[in-house]
Design a protein around this motif. Structure first.
Motif, PDB file in Angstrom:
ATOM      1  N   PHE A   1     -13.511   6.945  -7.049  1.00 57.73           N
ATOM      2  CA  PHE A   1     -12.879   8.077  -5.861  1.00 57.73           C
ATOM      3  C   PHE A   1     -12.574   7.725  -4.885  1.00 57.73           C
ATOM      4  CE2 PHE A   1     -14.259  11.514  -2.555  1.00 57.73           C
ATOM      5  CZ  PHE A   1     -14.088  12.326  -2.892  1.00 57.73           C
ATOM      6  N   ILE A   2     -13.016   6.116  -4.024  1.00 54.51           N
ATOM      7  CA  ILE A   2     -13.069   5.520  -2.850  1.00 54.51           C
ATOM      8  C   ILE A   2     -11.727   5.223  -3.298  1.00 54.51           C
ATOM      9  CG2 ILE A   2     -13.907   4.312  -0.890  1.00 54.51           C
ATOM     10  CD1 ILE A   2     -16.513   4.730  -1.773  1.00 54.51           C
ATOM     11  N   CYS A   3     -11.754   4.799  -3.892  1.00 52.96           N
ATOM     12  CA  CYS A   3     -10.350   4.168  -4.040  1.00 52.96           C
ATOM     13  C   CYS A   3      -9.109   5.033  -3.952  1.00 52.96           C
ATOM     14  CB  CYS A   3     -10.087   3.357  -5.331  1.00 52.96           C
ATOM     15  SG  CYS A   3     -11.078   1.844  -5.151  1.00 52.96           S
ATOM     16  N   ALA A   4      -9.375   6.362  -4.269  1.00 52.07           N
ATOM     17  CA  ALA A   4      -7.801   7.487  -4.227  1.00 52.07           C
ATOM     18  C   ALA A   4      -8.376   7.379  -3.161  1.00 52.07           C
ATOM     19  CB  ALA A   4      -8.884   7.977  -5.212  1.00 52.07           C
ATOM     20  N   SER A   5      -9.261   7.118  -2.233  1.00 47.65           N
ATOM     21  CA  SER A   5      -9.044   7.602  -0.683  1.00 47.65           C
ATOM     22  C   SER A   5      -7.907   7.472   0.112  1.00 47.65           C
ATOM     23  CB  SER A   5     -10.488   8.065  -0.103  1.00 47.65           C
ATOM     24  OG  SER A   5     -11.174   6.570   0.428  1.00 47.65           O
ATOM     25  N   LEU A   6      -8.629   5.028  -0.006  1.00 48.72           N
ATOM     26  CA  LEU A   6      -7.424   4.207   0.066  1.00 48.72           C
ATOM     27  C   LEU A   6      -6.506   4.514   0.925  1.00 48.72           C
ATOM     28  CD1 LEU A   6      -9.634   1.182  -1.269  1.00 48.72           C
ATOM     29  CD2 LEU A   6     -10.178   2.457   0.717  1.00 48.72           C
ATOM     30  N   PRO A   7      -5.147   5.106  -0.211  1.00 47.65           N
ATOM     31  CA  PRO A   7      -3.623   5.196   0.147  1.00 47.65           C
ATOM     32  C   PRO A   7      -3.858   6.401   1.332  1.00 47.65           C
ATOM     33  CG  PRO A   7      -4.516   5.361  -2.437  1.00 47.65           C
ATOM     34  CD  PRO A   7      -5.914   5.320  -1.288  1.00 47.65           C
TER      35      PRO A   7
ATOM     36  N   GLY B   1       0.654  -1.237  -0.316  1.00 50.74           N
ATOM     37  CA  GLY B   1      -0.376   0.169  -0.151  1.00 50.74           C
ATOM     38  C   GLY B   1       0.830   1.241   0.387  1.00 50.74           C
ATOM     39  N   LEU B   2       1.723   1.201   0.810  1.00 53.84           N
ATOM     40  CA  LEU B   2       2.422   3.098   0.791  1.00 53.84           C
ATOM     41  C   LEU B   2       3.838   2.104  -0.462  1.00 53.84           C
ATOM     42  CD1 LEU B   2       4.607   2.442   4.692  1.00 53.84           C
ATOM     43  CD2 LEU B   2       2.352   4.155   3.915  1.00 53.84           C
ATOM     44  N   THR B   3       3.903   1.923  -1.011  1.00 54.76           N
ATOM     45  CA  THR B   3       4.523   0.981  -2.351  1.00 54.76           C
ATOM     46  C   THR B   3       4.049   2.272  -3.349  1.00 54.76           C
ATOM     47  OG1 THR B   3       5.846  -0.108  -1.411  1.00 54.76           O
ATOM     48  CG2 THR B   3       5.798  -0.227  -4.013  1.00 54.76           C
ATOM     49  N   THR B   4       3.262   1.791  -3.619  1.00 55.26           N
ATOM     50  CA  THR B   4       1.976   2.216  -4.672  1.00 55.26           C
ATOM     51  C   THR B   4       1.060   3.025  -4.132  1.00 55.26           C
ATOM     52  OG1 THR B   4       0.401   0.018  -4.864  1.00 55.26           O
ATOM     53  CG2 THR B   4       1.951  -0.371  -5.716  1.00 55.26           C
TER      54      THR B   4
ATOM     55  N   GLY C   1     -12.905   0.118   2.601  1.00 56.26           N
ATOM     56  CA  GLY C   1     -12.458  -0.253   1.315  1.00 56.26           C
ATOM     57  C   GLY C   1     -13.648  -1.494   1.711  1.00 56.26           C
ATOM     58  N   PHE C   2     -14.154  -2.217   2.526  1.00 56.34           N
ATOM     59  CA  PHE C   2     -14.834  -3.029   2.456  1.00 56.34           C
ATOM     60  C   PHE C   2     -16.266  -3.592   1.254  1.00 56.34           C
ATOM     61  CE2 PHE C   2     -18.764  -5.550   4.077  1.00 56.34           C
ATOM     62  CZ  PHE C   2     -18.759  -6.703   3.801  1.00 56.34           C
ATOM     63  N   TYR C   3     -16.930  -2.354   1.727  1.00 56.28           N
ATOM     64  CA  TYR C   3     -17.531  -1.414   0.450  1.00 56.28           C
ATOM     65  C   TYR C   3     -17.644  -1.666  -0.950  1.00 56.28           C
ATOM     66  CZ  TYR C   3     -21.293  -1.622   4.498  1.00 56.28           C
ATOM     67  OH  TYR C   3     -22.370  -1.829   5.896  1.00 56.28           O
ATOM     68  N   ILE C   4     -16.544  -1.429  -0.503  1.00 54.02           N
ATOM     69  CA  ILE C   4     -16.662  -1.409  -2.632  1.00 54.02           C
ATOM     70  C   ILE C   4     -15.403  -2.028  -2.811  1.00 54.02           C
ATOM     71  CG2 ILE C   4     -16.936   1.124  -2.563  1.00 54.02           C
ATOM     72  CD1 ILE C   4     -12.781   0.063  -2.327  1.00 54.02           C
ATOM     73  N   SER C   5     -14.510  -3.063  -2.189  1.00 53.04           N
ATOM     74  CA  SER C   5     -13.973  -4.103  -2.680  1.00 53.04           C
ATOM     75  C   SER C   5     -14.122  -4.919  -3.554  1.00 53.04           C
ATOM     76  CB  SER C   5     -13.841  -4.827  -1.156  1.00 53.04           C
ATOM     77  OG  SER C   5     -14.792  -5.990  -0.821  1.00 53.04           O
ATOM     78  N   SER C   6     -16.223  -5.108  -4.222  1.00 49.22           N
ATOM     79  CA  SER C   6     -15.907  -6.427  -4.838  1.00 49.22           C
ATOM     80  C   SER C   6     -15.701  -5.274  -6.024  1.00 49.22           C
ATOM     81  CB  SER C   6     -17.667  -6.507  -4.517  1.00 49.22           C
ATOM     82  OG  SER C   6     -18.265  -5.944  -4.750  1.00 49.22           O
ATOM     83  N   PHE C   7     -16.134  -3.849  -6.084  1.00 47.05           N
ATOM     84  CA  PHE C   7     -16.147  -3.350  -6.887  1.00 47.05           C
ATOM     85  C   PHE C   7     -14.781  -2.572  -7.384  1.00 47.05           C
ATOM     86  CE2 PHE C   7     -20.420  -2.382  -5.916  1.00 47.05           C
ATOM     87  CZ  PHE C   7     -21.517  -2.886  -7.529  1.00 47.05           C
ATOM     88  N   GLY C   8     -13.728  -2.861  -6.361  1.00 43.34           N
ATOM     89  CA  GLY C   8     -12.461  -2.253  -6.203  1.00 43.34           C
ATOM     90  C   GLY C   8     -11.775  -3.669  -7.625  1.00 43.34           C
ATOM     91  N   LEU C   9     -11.939  -4.693  -6.718  1.00 45.96           N
ATOM     92  CA  LEU C   9     -11.463  -5.586  -7.279  1.00 45.96           C
ATOM     93  C   LEU C   9     -11.634  -5.637  -8.967  1.00 45.96           C
ATOM     94  CD1 LEU C   9     -11.985  -8.651  -4.883  1.00 45.96           C
ATOM     95  CD2 LEU C   9      -9.558  -7.602  -5.691  1.00 45.96           C
ATOM     96  N   ILE C  10     -12.933  -5.324  -9.264  1.00 46.43           N
ATOM     97  CA  ILE C  10     -13.441  -5.863 -10.752  1.00 46.43           C
ATOM     98  C   ILE C  10     -12.755  -4.397 -12.176  1.00 46.43           C
ATOM     99  CG2 ILE C  10     -15.187  -5.333 -12.337  1.00 46.43           C
ATOM    100  CD1 ILE C  10     -16.971  -6.117 -10.210  1.00 46.43           C
TER     101      ILE C  10
ATOM    102  N   LEU D   1      -0.313  -5.404  -8.388  1.00 47.81           N
ATOM    103  CA  LEU D   1      -0.575  -5.773  -7.000  1.00 47.81           C
ATOM    104  C   LEU D   1      -1.261  -4.932  -6.056  1.00 47.81           C
ATOM    105  CD1 LEU D   1       3.549  -3.760  -6.426  1.00 47.81           C
ATOM    106  CD2 LEU D   1       2.698  -6.377  -6.084  1.00 47.81           C
ATOM    107  N   PHE D   2      -2.441  -3.741  -6.266  1.00 51.85           N
ATOM    108  CA  PHE D   2      -4.020  -3.685  -6.075  1.00 51.85           C
ATOM    109  C   PHE D   2      -4.520  -4.554  -5.886  1.00 51.85           C
ATOM    110  CE2 PHE D   2      -7.943  -1.104  -6.204  1.00 51.85           C
ATOM    111  CZ  PHE D   2      -8.424  -1.064  -5.040  1.00 51.85           C
ATOM    112  N   LEU D   3      -4.638  -5.348  -6.608  1.00 47.36           N
ATOM    113  CA  LEU D   3      -5.313  -7.024  -6.784  1.00 47.36           C
ATOM    114  C   LEU D   3      -4.987  -7.262  -5.325  1.00 47.36           C
ATOM    115  CD1 LEU D   3      -5.601  -8.016 -10.290  1.00 47.36           C
ATOM    116  CD2 LEU D   3      -7.465  -7.553  -9.089  1.00 47.36           C
ATOM    117  N   ILE D   4      -3.882  -7.567  -5.052  1.00 46.42           N
ATOM    118  CA  ILE D   4      -2.831  -8.282  -3.472  1.00 46.42           C
ATOM    119  C   ILE D   4      -3.591  -7.293  -3.027  1.00 46.42           C
ATOM    120  CG2 ILE D   4      -0.916  -8.949  -2.573  1.00 46.42           C
ATOM    121  CD1 ILE D   4       0.268  -9.675  -6.012  1.00 46.42           C
ATOM    122  N   ILE D   5      -4.071  -6.506  -3.027  1.00 51.52           N
ATOM    123  CA  ILE D   5      -3.549  -5.398  -1.436  1.00 51.52           C
ATOM    124  C   ILE D   5      -5.388  -5.745  -0.990  1.00 51.52           C
ATOM    125  CG2 ILE D   5      -3.795  -2.151  -1.407  1.00 51.52           C
ATOM    126  CD1 ILE D   5      -1.397  -2.079  -2.483  1.00 51.52           C
ATOM    127  N   MET D   6      -6.425  -5.563  -2.611  1.00 57.36           N
ATOM    128  CA  MET D   6      -7.574  -5.112  -2.158  1.00 57.36           C
ATOM    129  C   MET D   6      -8.385  -6.895  -1.328  1.00 57.36           C
ATOM    130  SD  MET D   6      -9.066  -2.723  -3.301  1.00 57.36           S
ATOM    131  CE  MET D   6     -10.892  -2.919  -3.089  1.00 57.36           C
TER     132      MET D   6
END
Length: 391
Positions: free
Chosen positions: A358-364, A21-24, A201-210, A155-160
């Motif tokens: 937008f929420i994915c941008a907030s996670l880092p 997470g910190l790297t990417t 992060g949990f609520y958008i995880s499925s969409f984030g993975l997609i 790597l984001f796939l692994i992070i999620m």
């Protein structure tokens, strides 16, 4: 012993999640924010695209060969990628594209009845071109930026996935805290930040993975092929332009056969939104016409190939043929871009894609604050212990 092993596994995954997470983080923030803005590109541009429309007239459009002559005179010594014929009230768009020796990507809009040039657009300039460069290459040279983005998305796939593992409560008492915000006046910012990171992060995880998965399909050829085969695909997943049966020889003809194609297709595909004609690259290749059946979508387009001389339709072994002939795996791959930007779900799908990006941008950001809070806390404790020892 099993409990200790489970605790060590969780600690290892937490370290992996934190390091990746910190790297990417910066890359994912930029890619997510630019992705938000790109989602509504067509809707935003529709406010200032008057040059794309004309007053409809009760006569035939100018021929494809005449379009070619006008375009080549307006923008000489450049390659025409395709000519897009739309509805009776829409201008003809001639797309010029060359990747080498340097990118040249422009559009010329013509009146479909007179051939008059309405406007010339540089597609590699302007706000959305800037946004796209940031999204796919971080405004860096393509050879560097695109690789950084591609591997960061992988790597984001692994992070999620690791994030979902860490989200899972250790006991039943913590379940409620994982699903909703439960703040009061005494809730500290660290707790609020933790909830923002984990709950959203949990609520958008499925969409984030997609989004990450579809991004990887576009970024890596090997990922693309694996996804296609895994879905049960058995055709050639790449774009293939078949050869004409007989090479075109009548070079003095001022009325080449492809002039008949667009009028013919307007009659055959009465409800199509547009028709993109690609002139044959040489004397042996076939003529390609992309028929758009739904405005704003690409997956259900019909890719038609015609012999240069006879205009006889030629089949292609590729997944990019007629949509009605596409199998499940073919459709999955063809839908990839429309899924990535949310267009597959119409305006509702785009809103979801926007919010998820937008929420994915907030996670880092929340993740970095979470790391900082813990690191600062540990440093503070060490400092207190040190002072106690010294005194």
């Amino acid at each position: 012993m099993p409990q200790r092993k489970k605790k060590n596994t969780r600690k290892t995954i937490l370290q992996l999640h934190k390091i990746l997470g910190l790297t990417t983080g910066i890359v994912l923030f930029i890619v997510s924010i630019t992705g938000c803005l790109w989602v509504f590109k067509e809707e935003i541009e529709s406010f200032y695209d008057d040059y794309k429309y004309v007053n409809p007239e009760k006569k035939e459009f100018i021929t494809a060969s005449k379009v070619k002559n006008i375009a080549e005179q307006s923008i000489p010594n450049k390659t025409i990628h395709g000519v897009i014929y739309g509805q009776p009230n829409e201008a003809i768009e001639v797309v010029f594209y060359e990747a080498q020796p340097e990118l040249f990507y422009q559009s010329l809009f013509l009146n479909p009845y007179t051939g008059d040039v309405i406007k010339k657009i540089d597609n590699d300039a302007g706000f959305f071109a800037f946004i796209l460069r940031g999204h796919i290459q971080l405004w860096l040279p393509d050879a560097i930026g695109s690789r950084v983005v591609s591997y960061s998305i992988l790597l984001f796939l692994i992070i999620m996935i690791s994030g979902l593992f860490l989200w899972w409560p250790r006991n039943k008492k913590n379940w409620q805290q994982r699903f909703k915000f439960d703040w009061n006046t005494k809730t500290r910012w660290k707790r609020k930040n933790f909830d923002v990171h984990t709950i959203t992060g949990f609520y958008i995880s499925s969409f984030g993975l997609i989004l990450a998965f579809t991004g990887c399909v576009m970024a890596f050829n090997w990922f693309y092929f694996i996804a296609y085969v895994a879905a049960g695909g058995d055709k050639a997943p790449q774009f293939i332009t078949p050869e004409s049966t007989v090479a075109y020889v009548d070079k003095t003809n001022n009325d080449p056969p492809y002039n008949q194609l667009i009028p013919m297709l307007y009659k055959r595909y009465k409800y199509a939104k547009s028709y993109e004609l690609h002139y044959p690259e040489n004397d042996t290749t076939s003529i390609l016409v992309e028929v758009s059946n739904t405005k704003g979508l690409y997956y259900n387009m019909d890719y038609l190939f015609f012999d240069q001389n006879t205009l006889k339709e030629i089949e292609t072994p590729s997944i990019y043929g007629k949509y009605e002939d596409a199998k499940f795996a073919d459709k999955v791959i063809r839908m990839n871009y429309d899924i990535h930007i949310g267009a597959i779900g119409g305006i509702a799908g785009k809103i979801i894609a926007f919010l998820v990006s937008f929420i994915c941008a907030s996670l880092p950001v929340s993740g970095a604050l979470l790391w900082y809070g813990r690191a600062y806390k540990n440093r503070s404790k060490s400092k207190v212990v040190k002072n106690q020892v010294l005194t």
